[in-house]
Design an enzyme around this catalytic site. Structure first.
Site, mmCIF file in Angstrom:
data_model
loop_
_atom_site.group_PDB
_atom_site.id
_atom_site.type_symbol
_atom_site.label_atom_id
_atom_site.label_comp_id
_atom_site.label_asym_id
_atom_site.label_seq_id
_atom_site.Cartn_x
_atom_site.Cartn_y
_atom_site.Cartn_z
ATOM 1 N N MET A 11 0.848 -1.194 0.000
ATOM 2 C CA MET A 11 0.000 0.000 0.000
ATOM 3 C C MET A 11 0.885 1.245 0.000
ATOM 4 S SD MET A 11 -3.166 -0.852 2.596
ATOM 5 C CE MET A 11 -2.142 -0.895 4.073
ATOM 6 N N CYS A 13 -0.750 4.635 -0.798
ATOM 7 C CA CYS A 13 -1.537 5.869 -0.786
ATOM 8 C C CYS A 13 -2.930 5.597 -0.218
ATOM 9 C CB CYS A 13 -1.655 6.450 -2.203
ATOM 10 S SG CYS A 13 -2.528 5.345 -3.347
ATOM 11 N N CYS A 16 -4.985 3.054 -2.097
ATOM 12 C CA CYS A 16 -4.726 1.658 -1.703
ATOM 13 C C CYS A 16 -5.565 1.289 -0.489
ATOM 14 C CB CYS A 16 -3.246 1.468 -1.388
ATOM 15 S SG CYS A 16 -2.137 1.757 -2.786
ATOM 16 N N TYR A 63 -2.457 -6.864 -3.076
ATOM 17 C CA TYR A 63 -1.600 -6.452 -1.958
ATOM 18 C C TYR A 63 -1.153 -7.707 -1.220
ATOM 19 C CZ TYR A 63 -3.669 -1.998 -3.152
ATOM 20 O OH TYR A 63 -4.079 -0.888 -3.839
ATOM 21 N N CYS A 122 5.865 20.406 32.323
ATOM 22 C CA CYS A 122 6.267 21.204 31.161
ATOM 23 C C CYS A 122 6.033 22.693 31.356
ATOM 24 C CB CYS A 122 5.541 20.711 29.910
ATOM 25 S SG CYS A 122 6.033 21.605 28.414
ATOM 26 N N CYS A 127 9.697 22.636 30.341
ATOM 27 C CA CYS A 127 9.896 23.198 28.998
ATOM 28 C C CYS A 127 9.777 24.717 28.963
ATOM 29 C CB CYS A 127 8.875 22.606 28.018
ATOM 30 S SG CYS A 127 8.523 20.864 28.221
ATOM 31 N N CYS A 543 26.123 26.490 -5.328
ATOM 32 C CA CYS A 543 25.017 26.772 -4.424
ATOM 33 C C CYS A 543 23.714 26.220 -5.009
ATOM 34 C CB CYS A 543 24.867 28.277 -4.220
ATOM 35 S SG CYS A 543 26.243 28.997 -3.329
ATOM 36 N N CYS A 544 22.963 25.525 -4.203
ATOM 37 C CA CYS A 544 21.642 24.977 -4.553
ATOM 38 C C CYS A 544 21.702 23.864 -5.586
ATOM 39 C CB CYS A 544 20.701 26.065 -5.097
ATOM 40 S SG CYS A 544 20.556 27.494 -4.026
#
Length: 546
Positions: A11, A13, A16, A63, A122, A127, A543-544
């Protein structure tokens, strides 16, 4: 009717999921829940239909059915009948509130028991207060050590009392907004007092006895204090009390260098204290891969924090205001002196006062509540979630567990706990973030791995920031190149790790990360660059350029 869970391969998606659900429906299955992300389906079959027919139906839908498990049916809770409450929750932190809100949505009558301050660790002592102070410390450090020529900054002495006052105001505001106000919003009852079990169906709160159909133990954890001779005679600090100091100590010694020790040690270093971090082990963050622990060690040393590793603690003494820690390191005896001593050696679950044996609830070697994969204790009427179980010590993990506990205890569901993909962040500067498997963990599972390590000085964002101490590490399955783990030491590592969490959770491959466009001059670009490092030398890319 019988309930089954079946593992399914193939599966990819939601379409599916629909195909599998339709195939199961056609053979008479009911209450069908299919997840391609988890690779499984849950469904009910009448007693006269063999589960093998479900496997055949899935196979005919193209499947691959796998392991089938018959799921124990939950006893249905009839709400609103005999008893004082449907659901009593002990504790008022992230796990408790998540469970209370969900239980109310099911229509349950809910009571929450809290012996101290509403909101748990927390928002009150963890936190929120630590991270706002950490931000203040970062700003003070940057003012003192600005790396840019021509920009002149300076910092005067920190007024800790004013900083703590501002922190307390923020904590009070968030406690009200995110916890106290929600009690009336959702309509459950808050009962103040100490809870202890009388039997399997009853607790006592300061002398008053209360019954419920289901219980949730979400009592949290507290600082654990090691057995070091003389320590009980010393005025030491914990992660709770250190956040209330009104004067900045000239020197601070920290025993313990896990995430709490490192965060609070660096906080006070950045505010102006001389800080020594001490631990028994020879390597910081020994549960992490060496590339991570090595760069964190380098980071702390570069910033001027003293590290003492491999220490044997002999005793602690106090003379006036000075605390002395006597240790042996590599056969040599040392004495570390400071005005304040912080103990940060882990946490212990708050179970001692609950009288759990009366409810037939077992605890583990550290006092933690023992739970199964459905968050049930050894008493099926009683559940536990959050830090009291000694699972991942994060509020988001606790809230996730609290929701599952309510679904199972009140909703009659059979949701399983899944903590395989839990991101973790240590909010040092730079921060440390990790998700998924380390290289060592993958190898222990028998997985052949391919790894990539990218020093931070190869990440353009770090270069322009002029802060290049750090690293990205990626672990992938050698055969499939699925991403198994990502570990980062960098500014904003906690933000970067969320993208990595999605990659691990949903089985993205190295190639898919390589083909994803990453915004230039963001730290998140490091995730793409470390993926490229699997089969390229990124120093030879423009770069990139992917």
């Amino acid at each position: 009717m019988k309930t089954y869970k079946i593992d399914i391969q193939g599966m990819t998606c939601t379409g599916c999921e629909e195909h599998v659900a339709e195939a199961l429906k056609n053979i008479g299955a009911q209450n069908i829940d299919v997840s391609y992300q988890r690779g499984e389906a849950w469904f009910e079959l009448p007693n006269d239909i063999d589960v093998e027919s479900a496997k055949r139906a899935i196979d005919e839908a193209n499947y691959q059915p796998g392991k089938v498990e018959e799921v124990e049916a939950q006893e249905t809770v009839v709400l609103g009948e005999e008893g004082d409450y449907d659901f009593i929750i002990i504790g008022s932190g992230g796990a408790a509130f998540s469970a209370a809100i969900k239980a109310v949505e099911y229509g349950a009558k809910v009571a929450m028991i809290e012996r101290g301050t509403v909101g748990g660790t927390c928002v009150n002592i963890g936190c929120v207060p630590s991270k706002t102070l950490l931000r203040a410390g970062e700003m003070n450090r940057m003012a003192k050590t600005n790396p840019f020529m021509g920009v002149h900054t300076f910092a005067t002495d920190v007024e800790l009392a004013a900083l703590v006052k501002q922190k307390n105001e923020l904590v009070s505001e968030l406690r009200k907004q995110k916890y106290i106000d929600l009690i009336s919003e959702y309509g459950f009852e808050l009962i103040k007092g100490e809870a202890k079990f009388v039997n399997e169906k009853m607790i006592e709160v300061d002398g008053k006895r209360l019954t419920a159909k289901r219980f949730l133990i979400a009592a949290g954890a507290a600082p654990s204090i090691p057995n070091i001779p003389g320590l009980d005679e010393v005025d030491y600090l914990t992660s709770t009390t250190i956040l209330e100091l009104k004067e900045l100590p000239k020197r601070l010694t920290v025993i313990g260098s896990g995430y709490v020790g490192m965060e609070l040690g660096q906080l006070f270093h950045n505010l102006g204290s001389e800080v020594t971090l001490m631990q028994r082990g020879n390597r910081l963050l020994k549960e992490y891969d060496p590339e991570i622990s090595d760069v964190v060690t380098q980071m702390l040393i570069e910033q001027g924090i003293q590290l003492v590793t491999g220490a044997t603690f002999e005793r602690v003494e106090q003379q006036g205001e000075i605390k002395k820690v006597y240790v042996e390191v590599d056969g040599k005896k040392k004495v570390i002196e400071s005005e304040q001593l912080l103990i940060a050696t882990g946490r212990k679950p708050n179970t001692e006062s609950l009288n759990l044996q009366a409810a037939h609830v077992e605890v583990g070697s550290r006092g933690e509540v023992v739970i199964d994969e459905y968050l049930r204790t050894t008493n099926p009427r009683i559940y536990a979630a959050g830090d009291v179980t000694m699972g991942p010590q994060f509020v988001y993990a606790a809230a996730y567990q609290g929701g599952i506990a309510a679904d199972n205890a009140i909703g009659g569901m059979n949701r399983k706990l899944n903590l395989e993909v839990v991101p973790a962040v240590t909010f040092t500067t730079p921060s440390i973030a990790t998700v998924g498997l380390t290289e060592q963990q993958a190898k222990e599972k028998g997985i052949q791995v391919k790894t990539a390590v990218l020093p931070l000085n190869a990440v353009p964002r770090a270069i322009v920031n002029r802060e290049t101490t750090g690293v990205f590490k990626l672990i992938a399955d050698e055969k499939t190149l699925k991403v198994l783990g990502v570990h980062v030491v960098a500014e904003n590592a906690g933000d970067v790790i969320y993208a990595a969490t999605l990659a691990v959770k949903f089985g993205l491959t190295v190639e898919e990360l390589q083909e994803t466009m990453a915004p230039y001059l963001t730290m998140a670009e490091g995730l793409k660059l470390v993926a490229l490092t699997v089969d390229k030398d990124v120093s030879k890319l423009s770069c990139c350029a992917g």
